[in-house]
Motif scaffolding. Structure first.
Motif: not given
Length: 133
Positions: A87-108
């Protein structure tokens, strides 16, 4: 649309952090349409703009519709936070993962938000890695 890029803190850091999580988990990972609609209203400015890699979405209703489409296209997938939130000032950054249970980080990916008046005014989503990318 104009954005307020702050040169001095205009939003509480805790607010920006809470909105990053609300965006990821309260909206995009929420499968219940009624709960998601409430989260959309609580999280975003009415005139929010969302920059996806291949589209620009304008307004809360369109953002909610697109979130629903993404969930329909990816049955069984879930979002999770991946790494450190910044977080800086009024900006925020968050990395995420998205995927099924067996491959939860299929998409980053990475979300970047600009907050004005305690709500997300602008959202950028970058896909860092995905099958075929």
């Amino acid at each position: 649309m104009s954005l307020n890029i702050s040169t001095s803190p205009s939003e509480q850091e805790s607010t920006v952090r809470a909105l990053l999580f609300a965006n990821l988990l309260g909206v995009f990972d929420e499968r219940d349409p009624s709960k998601r609609a409430t989260a959309v209203e609580d999280t975003y400015a009415e005139d929010v703009i969302w920059f996806e890699p291949d589209a620009v979405i304008h307004g809360r209703a369109a953002l909610n519709t697109r979130a629903s489409e993404l969930q329909t296209q990816s049955t069984g997938f879930h979002f999770s936070a991946d790494g450190i939130m910044s977080v800086s000032q009024n900006m925020g950054v968050l990395r995420f993962c998205f995927g099924p249970e067996d491959k939860p980080d299929l998409i980053r990916g990475t979300d970047v938000i600009i907050v004005e008046g305690g709500k997300v005014k602008a959202l950028w989503t970058c896909i860092d890695s995905a099958p075929g990318k």
